[in-house]
Design a protein around this motif. Structure first.
Motif, PDB file in Angstrom:
ATOM      1  N   TRP A  10      -1.487  72.455  62.878  1.00 44.58           N
ATOM      2  CA  TRP A  10      -0.867  73.597  62.204  1.00 44.58           C
ATOM      3  C   TRP A  10      -1.927  74.669  61.999  1.00 44.58           C
ATOM      4  N   ASN A  11      -1.706  75.845  62.552  1.00 48.05           N
ATOM      5  CA  ASN A  11      -2.711  76.901  62.443  1.00 48.05           C
ATOM      6  C   ASN A  11      -2.967  77.313  60.987  1.00 48.05           C
ATOM      7  N   LEU A  12      -2.015  77.055  60.085  1.00 52.83           N
ATOM      8  CA  LEU A  12      -2.255  77.306  58.667  1.00 52.83           C
ATOM      9  C   LEU A  12      -3.443  76.497  58.178  1.00 52.83           C
ATOM     10  N   HIS A  13      -3.480  75.202  58.540  1.00 51.84           N
ATOM     11  CA  HIS A  13      -4.590  74.344  58.123  1.00 51.84           C
ATOM     12  C   HIS A  13      -5.878  74.747  58.833  1.00 51.84           C
ATOM     13  N   VAL A  14      -5.771  75.048  60.101  1.00 56.14           N
ATOM     14  CA  VAL A  14      -6.957  75.402  60.882  1.00 56.14           C
ATOM     15  C   VAL A  14      -7.637  76.638  60.300  1.00 56.14           C
ATOM     16  N   GLU A  15      -6.862  77.683  60.054  1.00 55.51           N
ATOM     17  CA  GLU A  15      -7.442  78.977  59.690  1.00 55.51           C
ATOM     18  C   GLU A  15      -7.578  79.168  58.180  1.00 55.51           C
ATOM     19  N   THR A  73     -11.559  78.238  63.536  1.00 56.85           N
ATOM     20  CA  THR A  73     -10.868  79.026  64.554  1.00 56.85           C
ATOM     21  C   THR A  73      -9.998  78.109  65.399  1.00 56.85           C
ATOM     22  N   ALA A  74      -8.973  78.673  65.996  1.00 56.26           N
ATOM     23  CA  ALA A  74      -8.072  77.889  66.836  1.00 56.26           C
ATOM     24  C   ALA A  74      -8.829  77.252  67.999  1.00 56.26           C
ATOM     25  N   GLU A  75      -9.759  77.993  68.584  1.00 57.19           N
ATOM     26  CA  GLU A  75     -10.504  77.495  69.743  1.00 57.19           C
ATOM     27  C   GLU A  75     -11.421  76.339  69.353  1.00 57.19           C
ATOM     28  N   GLU A  76     -12.112  76.468  68.228  1.00 60.64           N
ATOM     29  CA  GLU A  76     -13.017  75.402  67.793  1.00 60.64           C
ATOM     30  C   GLU A  76     -12.235  74.137  67.435  1.00 60.64           C
ATOM     31  N   ASN A  77     -11.051  74.276  66.854  1.00 66.56           N
ATOM     32  CA  ASN A  77     -10.234  73.111  66.526  1.00 66.56           C
ATOM     33  C   ASN A  77      -9.859  72.339  67.784  1.00 66.56           C
ATOM     34  N   ASP A 119       4.098  77.608  65.167  1.00 61.43           N
ATOM     35  CA  ASP A 119       3.555  78.107  66.438  1.00 61.43           C
ATOM     36  C   ASP A 119       3.626  76.981  67.463  1.00 61.43           C
ATOM     37  N   PRO A 120       4.755  76.889  68.178  1.00 63.55           N
ATOM     38  CA  PRO A 120       4.925  75.760  69.108  1.00 63.55           C
ATOM     39  C   PRO A 120       3.874  75.718  70.209  1.00 63.55           C
ATOM     40  N   ASP A 121       3.452  76.851  70.693  1.00 61.18           N
ATOM     41  CA  ASP A 121       2.471  76.869  71.780  1.00 61.18           C
ATOM     42  C   ASP A 121       1.146  76.265  71.333  1.00 61.18           C
ATOM     43  N   TYR A 122       0.722  76.606  70.113  1.00 59.66           N
ATOM     44  CA  TYR A 122      -0.555  76.062  69.649  1.00 59.66           C
ATOM     45  C   TYR A 122      -0.440  74.569  69.336  1.00 59.66           C
ATOM     46  N   ALA A 123       0.669  74.169  68.767  1.00 59.04           N
ATOM     47  CA  ALA A 123       0.853  72.737  68.469  1.00 59.04           C
ATOM     48  C   ALA A 123       0.779  71.913  69.755  1.00 59.04           C
ATOM     49  N   ILE A 124       1.440  72.382  70.801  1.00 58.77           N
ATOM     50  CA  ILE A 124       1.385  71.689  72.091  1.00 58.77           C
ATOM     51  C   ILE A 124      -0.029  71.728  72.655  1.00 58.77           C
ATOM     52  N   ALA A 125      -0.739  72.836  72.435  1.00 59.75           N
ATOM     53  CA  ALA A 125      -2.109  72.956  72.939  1.00 59.75           C
ATOM     54  C   ALA A 125      -3.022  71.905  72.321  1.00 59.75           C
ATOM     55  N   THR A 126      -2.791  71.538  71.061  1.00 61.42           N
ATOM     56  CA  THR A 126      -3.627  70.508  70.439  1.00 61.42           C
ATOM     57  C   THR A 126      -3.398  69.147  71.097  1.00 61.42           C
TER      58      THR A 126
END
Length: 530
Positions: free
Chosen positions: A107-112, A118-122, A154-161
């Protein structure tokens, strides 16, 4: 349906529940019971977080398991740290567990906002942590924390993880409903999307798992829904123990999969061990078993209404969705003021009582029980006393001891807690026993004194222990004074039984319940010795 793997996290996630605590030695015993049940994965704890978990993994190294794999739990590496230098990952490797389950943020909320990352570092943290662990010859399971909330945001980011975990070499991805707030129709849609994405993207199988919490009462429903949507692994805890409202309860999920969905997660022989396993875990946790728990609860296959009992005696499926013996449970029929003749006849047969030709005693029993319940007794929660009453009314009662007298005194010294002293005189046949004992209260002192007297004659009394004591005030009507109802629950190595006493005096009511518990225990021992 394909086999579903069961992943138990009672020894880690379950211990996050309020008032749940296991010593390392107790965790080993529970792990052995889980293995005997046929559980595929047993999560033992987070070795990077506390010495107790480290102790467990040291102990478990010498234990041979016939089915289960032991898993250690931890997080991905810290931000901006090399994986091999991360203390958490080092502890996971050092503990020696063959399986490592690590969690990462979806979840980008937790990440950021929570981690200030950052999303990339996660994504790098997920991938590099798995690469390191696989390089250390560990089987890796990836728990995608907050996955469903993350997918909605953010479905795209969740799938990216998830793809980062696969890129690192992991092929088992567990979707976690960490906040426990996802509804079944939302969870099913998202899980189907994930399974379809994995099938379309990769030319090798990716195992999808599910981890649900019970914050809106949907943990079991969500886990089953995920299986229908393609999940092949279910994580949960025995009895649903866990943080806040608990985790998905494996004592419900396992029989649903095995019996309702034709998914062979455990063998039929092992499924019969479900109730003993549930009781063992609750006893080890010092938690009272929940009577209404599906499948394994004391009330799960219990019938009280006369119409229900009459129907069940003819066709059990009339009011039961399955044979209780399949999960190690049994049918129970209660006798109360709502009971009819069917209830009494069923209980008599169950207890091995002969009510005579044409059920000569049954009507007397029904009438007596209704009168006693009018006075405050409640026999549907005190089957030990019920059996004694039915034996007396059908002229089959055998007393194992008789009270001659007792005396209880309570003393208070300055700032010290009160303590009680009891003296008791009983008769067994032509033999009299007089003993005295102390206790934390009058009932405790009476219990100790009676136990001390009886143990000389009946050594098996030492196996019996009082595990629960409840007192309730029953308001009187008209000129009748208020009464108290005392319920005592006792257990020995193989049985749990309840007895009751009612009186205007709390000591008298307690004595009635206490005496019945010892009489019932001694009758059980005599039956078992025949």
């Amino acid at each position: 349906m394909k086999q579903v793997l069961i992943y138990d996290t009672t020894l880690r996630d379950g211990m996050q529940g309020e008032n749940i605590c296991f010593s390392p030695e107790e965790k080993v015993k529970i792990a052995q019971k889980l293995d005997d049940m046929g559980i595929h994965y047993i999560e033992g704890g987070w070795p990077g977080s506390n010495p107790s978990a480290v102790r467990f993994f040291d102990l478990i190294k010498d234990v041979k398991f016939k089915c289960a794999k032991i898993a250690a739990f931890g997080s991905t590496r810290r931000a901006n740290t090399r994986a091999r230098e991360d203390r958490n990952l080092q502890a996971l490797v050092k503990c020696g567990a063959p399986v490592v389950t690590i969690f990462g943020k979806s979840w980008n909320l937790h990440v950021e906002k929570i981690m200030n990352n950052t999303a990339e570092e996660n994504l790098a943290m997920i991938e590099e942590s798995i690469v390191f662990l696989i390089g250390e010859k560990r089987e890796v399971i990836y728990d995608a924390e907050h996955f469903f909330d993350g997918f909605i945001a953010d479905p795209d980011y969740a799938i990216a993880t998830l793809k980062a975990a696969i890129k690192g070499g992991c092929k088992t991805l567990v979707l976690c409903d960490t906040n426990g707030g996802t509804l079944p129709h939302e969870l099913e849609k998202i899980t189907r999307t994930v399974t379809a994405t994995m099938e379309q993207t990769y030319d090798f199988p990716v195992q999808i798992g599910i981890h649900t919490h019970n914050d809106i009462g949907m943990a079991v429903a969500n886990a089953i829904t995920a299986v229908r949507a393609g999940a092949g692994m279910v994580q949960g805890t025995i009895n649903g123990y866990g943080e806040r409202c608990g985790n998905a309860d494996l004592t419900s999920i396992i029989p649903i999969l095995a019996l309702k969905m034709d998914s062979p997660c455990v063998s039929p022989e092992n499924l019969k061990k479900l109730l003993p396993l549930s009781r063992f875990v609750s006893e080890t946790a010092n938690m009272t078993p929940l009577n209404s728990r599906p499948f394994v609860g004391k009330s799960a296959f219990t019938h009280k209404g006369g119409i229900h009992v009459s129907a069940v005696m003819k066709q059990s499926c009339a009011y039961e969705h399955m044979d209780p013996s399949l999960v190690g449970n049994k049918r129970r029929v209660l006798v109360s003021e709502q009971s009819g003749k069917s209830n009494v006849l069923y209980k008599a047969k169950e207890m091995g009582l002969d009510l005579g030709p044409d059920d000569a005693f049954s009507q007397n029993i029904i009438s007596a029980i209704k009168e006693l319940e009018e006075d405050g007794y409640q026999f549907d929660v005190a089957e030990g006393s019920l059996k004694i009453i039915m034996e007396k009314l059908s002229e089959q009662y055998e007393s194992h001891f008789e009270l001659e007298s007792f005396r209880v005194s309570i003393e208070k010294n300055r700032d010290q807690p009160c303590y009680a002293h009891a003296t008791i005189k009983i008769r067994v046949g032509d033999t009299f026993e007089i003993t005295a004992a102390e206790g934390d209260g009058p009932v405790s002192a009476l219990d100790n004194a009676l136990r001390k007297a009886l143990t000389k004659i009946y050594p098996t009394i030492s196996d019996m222990h009082l595990i629960d004591f409840k007192v309730r005030v029953i308001e009187g009507s008209g000129s009748t004074d208020s009464k108290v109802r005392v319920l005592i629950e006792s257990r020995d190595e193989n049985n749990i039984f309840s007895t009751i006493g009612v009186s205007e005096d709390i000591i008298e009511a307690s004595w009635q319940a206490l005496a019945d518990s010892f009489q019932y225990k001694l009758a059980l021992d005599k039956e078992n010795s025949v």
